[in-house]
Design a protein around this motif. Structure first.
Motif, PDB file in Angstrom:
ATOM      1  N   PHE B  14       0.941  -1.094   0.169  1.00  0.00           N
ATOM      2  CA  PHE B  14       0.058   0.066   0.197  1.00  0.00           C
ATOM      3  C   PHE B  14       0.828   1.130  -0.210  1.00  0.00           C
ATOM      4  O   PHE B  14       1.466   1.661   1.022  1.00  0.00           O
ATOM      5  CB  PHE B  14      -0.898   0.042   1.270  1.00  0.00           C
ATOM      6  N   LYS B  17       4.136   1.421   2.200  1.00  0.00           N
ATOM      7  CA  LYS B  17       3.944   0.386   3.206  1.00  0.00           C
ATOM      8  C   LYS B  17       3.786  -0.981   2.614  1.00  0.00           C
ATOM      9  O   LYS B  17       2.769  -1.304   1.808  1.00  0.00           O
ATOM     10  CB  LYS B  17       2.792   0.881   4.108  1.00  0.00           C
ATOM     11  N   ALA B  19       2.358  -4.195   3.353  1.00  0.00           N
ATOM     12  CA  ALA B  19       1.308  -4.648   4.285  1.00  0.00           C
ATOM     13  C   ALA B  19       1.564  -6.312   4.406  1.00  0.00           C
ATOM     14  O   ALA B  19       1.584  -6.754   5.518  1.00  0.00           O
ATOM     15  CB  ALA B  19      -0.062  -4.684   3.912  1.00  0.00           C
ATOM     16  N   PRO B  38      -0.661  -8.457  16.112  1.00  0.00           N
ATOM     17  CA  PRO B  38      -1.179  -7.186  16.708  1.00  0.00           C
ATOM     18  C   PRO B  38      -1.573  -6.342  15.537  1.00  0.00           C
ATOM     19  O   PRO B  38      -1.667  -6.748  14.278  1.00  0.00           O
ATOM     20  CB  PRO B  38       0.341  -6.567  17.025  1.00  0.00           C
ATOM     21  N   ASN B  39      -2.211  -5.191  15.870  1.00  0.00           N
ATOM     22  CA  ASN B  39      -2.872  -4.440  14.797  1.00  0.00           C
ATOM     23  C   ASN B  39      -1.738  -3.823  13.750  1.00  0.00           C
ATOM     24  O   ASN B  39      -0.489  -3.692  14.137  1.00  0.00           O
ATOM     25  CB  ASN B  39      -2.936  -2.649  15.655  1.00  0.00           C
ATOM     26  N   GLY B  40      -2.344  -4.045  12.718  1.00  0.00           N
ATOM     27  CA  GLY B  40      -1.186  -3.600  11.347  1.00  0.00           C
ATOM     28  C   GLY B  40      -0.480  -4.752  10.985  1.00  0.00           C
ATOM     29  O   GLY B  40       0.374  -4.688  10.112  1.00  0.00           O
ATOM     30  N   ALA B  41      -0.686  -5.895  11.704  1.00  0.00           N
ATOM     31  CA  ALA B  41       0.064  -7.076  11.091  1.00  0.00           C
ATOM     32  C   ALA B  41       0.091  -7.511   9.962  1.00  0.00           C
ATOM     33  O   ALA B  41       0.718  -8.204   9.256  1.00  0.00           O
ATOM     34  CB  ALA B  41      -0.062  -8.363  12.276  1.00  0.00           C
ATOM     35  N   GLY B  42      -1.288  -7.373   9.248  1.00  0.00           N
ATOM     36  CA  GLY B  42      -1.894  -7.817   8.045  1.00  0.00           C
ATOM     37  C   GLY B  42      -2.659  -8.736   8.092  1.00  0.00           C
ATOM     38  O   GLY B  42      -3.097  -9.355   6.677  1.00  0.00           O
ATOM     39  N   LYS B  43      -3.468  -9.046   8.904  1.00  0.00           N
ATOM     40  CA  LYS B  43      -4.506 -10.112   8.949  1.00  0.00           C
ATOM     41  C   LYS B  43      -5.723  -9.925   8.235  1.00  0.00           C
ATOM     42  O   LYS B  43      -5.965 -10.524   7.287  1.00  0.00           O
ATOM     43  CB  LYS B  43      -4.989 -10.316  10.524  1.00  0.00           C
ATOM     44  N   THR B  44      -6.044  -8.423   8.135  1.00  0.00           N
ATOM     45  CA  THR B  44      -7.154  -8.361   7.550  1.00  0.00           C
ATOM     46  C   THR B  44      -6.990  -8.288   5.913  1.00  0.00           C
ATOM     47  O   THR B  44      -7.702  -8.593   4.990  1.00  0.00           O
ATOM     48  CB  THR B  44      -7.659  -6.925   7.809  1.00  0.00           C
ATOM     49  N   THR B  45      -5.501  -7.862   5.613  1.00  0.00           N
ATOM     50  CA  THR B  45      -5.312  -7.755   4.366  1.00  0.00           C
ATOM     51  C   THR B  45      -5.319  -9.178   3.577  1.00  0.00           C
ATOM     52  O   THR B  45      -5.596  -9.762   2.643  1.00  0.00           O
ATOM     53  CB  THR B  45      -3.786  -6.977   4.169  1.00  0.00           C
ATOM     54  N   GLN B  84     -13.891  -7.437   9.195  1.00  0.00           N
ATOM     55  CA  GLN B  84     -13.772  -6.594  10.512  1.00  0.00           C
ATOM     56  C   GLN B  84     -14.869  -5.646  10.799  1.00  0.00           C
ATOM     57  O   GLN B  84     -15.039  -5.388  12.003  1.00  0.00           O
ATOM     58  CB  GLN B  84     -12.284  -6.074  10.552  1.00  0.00           C
ATOM     59  N   GLU B 161     -11.869 -10.947  13.077  1.00  0.00           N
ATOM     60  CA  GLU B 161     -12.041 -10.616  14.594  1.00  0.00           C
ATOM     61  C   GLU B 161     -13.462 -10.440  14.864  1.00  0.00           C
ATOM     62  O   GLU B 161     -14.218  -9.300  15.218  1.00  0.00           O
ATOM     63  CB  GLU B 161     -11.421  -9.085  14.763  1.00  0.00           C
ATOM     64  N   GLN B 193      -7.245 -11.165  18.291  1.00  0.00           N
ATOM     65  CA  GLN B 193      -6.388 -10.742  18.897  1.00  0.00           C
ATOM     66  C   GLN B 193      -6.060 -11.394  20.022  1.00  0.00           C
ATOM     67  O   GLN B 193      -5.212 -11.334  21.052  1.00  0.00           O
ATOM     68  CB  GLN B 193      -6.682  -9.370  19.398  1.00  0.00           C
ATOM     69  N   SER B 314       0.628  -0.216  14.455  1.00  0.00           N
ATOM     70  CA  SER B 314       0.816  -0.301  13.072  1.00  0.00           C
ATOM     71  C   SER B 314       1.563   0.638  12.736  1.00  0.00           C
ATOM     72  O   SER B 314       1.755   1.832  12.699  1.00  0.00           O
ATOM     73  CB  SER B 314      -0.792   0.121  12.550  1.00  0.00           C
TER      74      SER B 314
HETATM   75  N1  ATP Z   1      -6.434   0.381   2.101  1.00  0.00           N
HETATM   76  C1  ATP Z   1      -5.173   0.626   2.567  1.00  0.00           C
HETATM   77  N2  ATP Z   1      -4.521   1.462   2.104  1.00  0.00           N
HETATM   78  C2  ATP Z   1      -3.335   1.863   2.627  1.00  0.00           C
HETATM   79  N3  ATP Z   1      -2.646   0.975   3.715  1.00  0.00           N
HETATM   80  C3  ATP Z   1      -3.431  -0.160   4.215  1.00  0.00           C
HETATM   81  C4  ATP Z   1      -4.618  -0.329   3.524  1.00  0.00           C
HETATM   82  N4  ATP Z   1      -5.103  -1.396   4.176  1.00  0.00           N
HETATM   83  C5  ATP Z   1      -4.129  -1.550   5.326  1.00  0.00           C
HETATM   84  N5  ATP Z   1      -3.072  -1.047   4.936  1.00  0.00           N
HETATM   85  C6  ATP Z   1      -1.984  -1.079   6.097  1.00  0.00           C
HETATM   86  O1  ATP Z   1      -1.515  -2.517   5.848  1.00  0.00           O
HETATM   87  C7  ATP Z   1      -0.992  -2.678   6.979  1.00  0.00           C
HETATM   88  C8  ATP Z   1      -1.676  -4.201   7.604  1.00  0.00           C
HETATM   89  O2  ATP Z   1      -3.097  -3.816   7.904  1.00  0.00           O
HETATM   90  P1  ATP Z   1      -4.142  -4.692   8.026  1.00  0.00           P
HETATM   91  O3  ATP Z   1      -5.681  -4.151   8.292  1.00  0.00           O
HETATM   92  O4  ATP Z   1      -4.227  -6.010   7.472  1.00  0.00           O
HETATM   93  O5  ATP Z   1      -3.734  -5.230   9.627  1.00  0.00           O
HETATM   94  P2  ATP Z   1      -4.638  -6.210  10.595  1.00  0.00           P
HETATM   95  O6  ATP Z   1      -3.572  -7.054  11.069  1.00  0.00           O
HETATM   96  O7  ATP Z   1      -5.883  -6.427  10.261  1.00  0.00           O
HETATM   97  O8  ATP Z   1      -4.744  -5.050  11.868  1.00  0.00           O
HETATM   98  P3  ATP Z   1      -5.807  -4.816  12.957  1.00  0.00           P
HETATM   99  O9  ATP Z   1      -5.517  -5.939  14.082  1.00  0.00           O
HETATM  100  O10 ATP Z   1      -5.715  -3.285  13.507  1.00  0.00           O
HETATM  101  O11 ATP Z   1      -7.217  -5.123  12.354  1.00  0.00           O
HETATM  102  C9  ATP Z   1      -1.422  -1.491   7.966  1.00  0.00           C
HETATM  103  O12 ATP Z   1       0.206  -0.939   8.215  1.00  0.00           O
HETATM  104  C10 ATP Z   1      -2.114  -0.793   7.347  1.00  0.00           C
HETATM  105  O13 ATP Z   1      -1.944   0.561   7.712  1.00  0.00           O
END
Ligand code: ATP
Ligand code: MG
Lengths: 255, 322
Positions: B14, B17, B19, B38-45, B84, B161, B193, B314
């Protein structure tokens, strides 16, 4: 084959959802129908005397125009609705389902077409109540409502494109008003083009809103329609041919 | 065993970044994998790529053998997603939401209606069926979201989550619903988490940090690697502390330590069998016991032990990798 059938089925399901939304929030529908009522009051009763020296004749002239204005204004809702959908999580749900990409779009337009026809009937009903008379017949009147709605659908595709292309809801609204203003006011909705200065008349005469309005006027109170009808249909076909693919492309491109 | 979900070297960028930085996952069909991080690990991605919502920039991902990019439509026929963030339509009733998904997954009208009723019933939302989700509590909305992802009876279910913000009762109900799905052979990818949630539901766990997999294994293996659970035994009389220690040693359990100040014996346990042995040893010693409980390492502790650093907020990769 099955692809087309599935697309139709999915579009209907989305259309139903959009209509249920309207049912749950009748406020937006009310606003859409109150606007023409308000314009009628202002133009007919406040300005009518000054514009044409009396209400009676001007009313016959104005009411078909008000119907055209209704669809013009109502079309923004398509763009706003799509923009809101993309701003909420609903889109993730749609996009993770095995449905044709365009079903969300066609479903929205389908629901908006229903809304447009309904709006037309409400305004026509209101016009009849305050004394407007259809001087032709049922068939031409149905034709007028259909043509207005078709024009509305063409405008909905443009609004869909704008609503998808632009991320911010406020901007979508602003742009909607910006381009709809000349479309409504630099037209033959409120006064005949022949009364306007030359430079303006050039625009007014090619404005699709004028062509649609003039055709509907002919269909409702009599007069020639062939020339303006051809222009109106050409415009409608061109608008859909250009903006439907653009909107679909924009829809696909959105992450 | 068939592989339901597989990713190889998944990369997502991204802007500047990264991800995801080469994520490999393999989830056998019919099992539950928990993605922890943890937050920002990349799980949602990861979840969004597997749900065909985001395109990967590198590597590949398949669901039941279908590529998520090239065969997205086939993948969509197999999956259900509870994202999420709630993806319900706030402006139509709960029932309408489920009916809509039913129609979009090609259920005939009558079946779609029945399925909506059925799911509302299952999630205790029947009374709220006709209300708009706007008037729902957060937990109710979450349940409606899960229900919506189950309408099409997906073979692969993603839950991002799912229990964040739920009260314990709702959480248990949701866990039960997930287990019921798993019992019918559904494969589940769950992000969380909470270590506790992973333990309650998952067959295996993958820990992510900064877009990478840093640890994978069963919950037991993971727990063992980070020191496992700790058993706290508090005898009624402080004088019995040494006796407790002896009883445990007598049962062949090593590693117990005495904390006279806290008035308890601490013993790390590597597996559930050890816990049974410990309880048995205490029972046969007939010493009066005031308290006995197990301590599960928190996610923080897991991270501390796996990365040697605090969980990263994150974005601050440098801090963790340093
Ligand atoms: N659409 C996007 N545009 C820019 N950066 C993004 C986007 N989606 C995610 N990121 C970045 O990618 C990284 C991983 O995000 P992701 O949402 O996958 O984390 P996560 O593990 O699900 O975190 P959380 O526990 O907070 O939900 C983060 O640094 C986030 O800022
Ligand atoms: Mg997340």
């Amino acid at each position: 084959m099955t692809g087309q059938r599935a697309l139709a089925r999915h579009s209907l399901a989305v259309a139903r959802r959009n209509l249920v939304q309207v049912k749950n929030d009748p406020g937006q529908l009310l606003a859409a129908t109150l606007t023409p009522v308000l314009f009628t009051v202002v133009f007919l009763y406040v300005l009518g005397g000054a514009i044409s020296g009396g209400q009676a004749g001007y009313q016959q002239y104005l009411m078909p125009g008000i119907m055209a204005q209704t669809v013009t204004v109502a079309s923004i809702a398509t763009g706003i609705g799509l923009n809101l959908d993309f701003g909420s999580g609903v889109m993730d749900r749609f996009r993770s389902l095995p449905i044709a990409r365009s079903a969300v779009l066609t479903g929205r337009i389908l629901a908006d077409a229903c809304r447009l026809v309904l709006g037309q009937l409400v305004v026509l009903g209101f016009a009849l109540v305050i004394g407007f008379r259809v001087q032709t017949g049922v068939l031409p009147a149905v034709g007028a409502v259909l043509l207005m709605s078709l024009y509305g659908i063409a405008l909905c595709w443009i609004a869909a494109y704008v609503g998808l292309r632009i991320r911010s809801m406020q901007t979508v609204q602003t742009i909607g008003f910006l381009w709809l203003t000349p479309l409504q006011f630099a037209s033959s909705i409120f006064a005949p083009a022949s009364t306007m200065p030359d430079w303006l008349r050039v625009f007014v005469e090619v404005n699709p809103t004028s062509l649609v309005t003039d055709t509907c006027r002919g269909l409702l109170i009599g007069g020639p329609v062939a020339g303006s009808a051809a222009g109106a249909l050409l415009w409608i076909a061109a608008m859909i041919a250009v903006f439907a693919p653009l909107a679909v492309r924009e829809y696909r491109r959105r992450p | 065993m068939d592989t339901a979900i597989e990713t190889v070297g998944l990369v997502k960028q991204f802007g500047d970044k990264r991800a995801l930085d080469g994520v490999d996952l393999k989830v056998p069909a019919g099992t539950v994998l928990s993605l922890l991080g943890p937050n920002g690990a990349g799980k949602t991605t990861v979840v969004r790529i597997l749900a065909t919502l985001t395109r990967p920039d590198g590597g590949r991902a398949t669901v039941c053998g279908n590529d998520v990019v090239r065969e997205a439509d086939l993948v969509r026929r197999l999956i259900g997603l509870t994202g999420q963030y709630a993806s319900v339509d706030e402006n139509i009733s709960g029932w309408e939401n489920l009916y809509l998904v039913g129609r979009l997954t090609d259920l005939p009208r009558r079946r779609a209606r029945a399925r909506a009723d059925e799911l509302l019933e299952q999630f205790g939302l029947t009374a709220a069926a006709k209300q708009l989700p706007r008037s729902y509590s957060g937990g109710m909305r979450r349940k409606l979201d899960l229900a919506a992802s189950l309408v099409g009876e997906p073979r692969v279910l993603y839950l991002d989550e799912p229990t964040t913000g739920l009260d314990p009762r709702s959480r248990n109900a949701l866990w039960a619903a997930v287990r019921a799905r798993v019992a019918t052979g559904t494969t589940v990818l769950l992000t969380t988490q909470y270590m506790e949630e992973a333990e309650a539901l998952a067959d295996s766990v993958v820990v992510m940090d900064n877009g990478r997999v840093i640890e994978a294994g069963t919950t037991d293996q993971l727990r063992a690697r980070v020191g496992g659970k700790v058993l706290h035994i508090r005898p009624t009389r402080a004088a019995d502390l040494a006796q407790v220690l002896r009883a445990l040693a007598g049962a062949g359990l090593a590693g117990a330590s005495l904390d006279a100040g806290a008035g308890l014996v601490r013993m790390p346990i590597a597996g559930d069998a050890e816990l049974t042995t410990a309880v048995g040893a205490l029972a046969s010693s007939a010493l009066p016991i005031a308290g006995i409980d197990t301590h599960v390492p928190s996610l923080d502790e897991v991270f501390l032990s796996l990365t040697g650093a605090q969980p990263a907020g994150s974005g601050d990769a440098a801090q963790v990798r340093a």
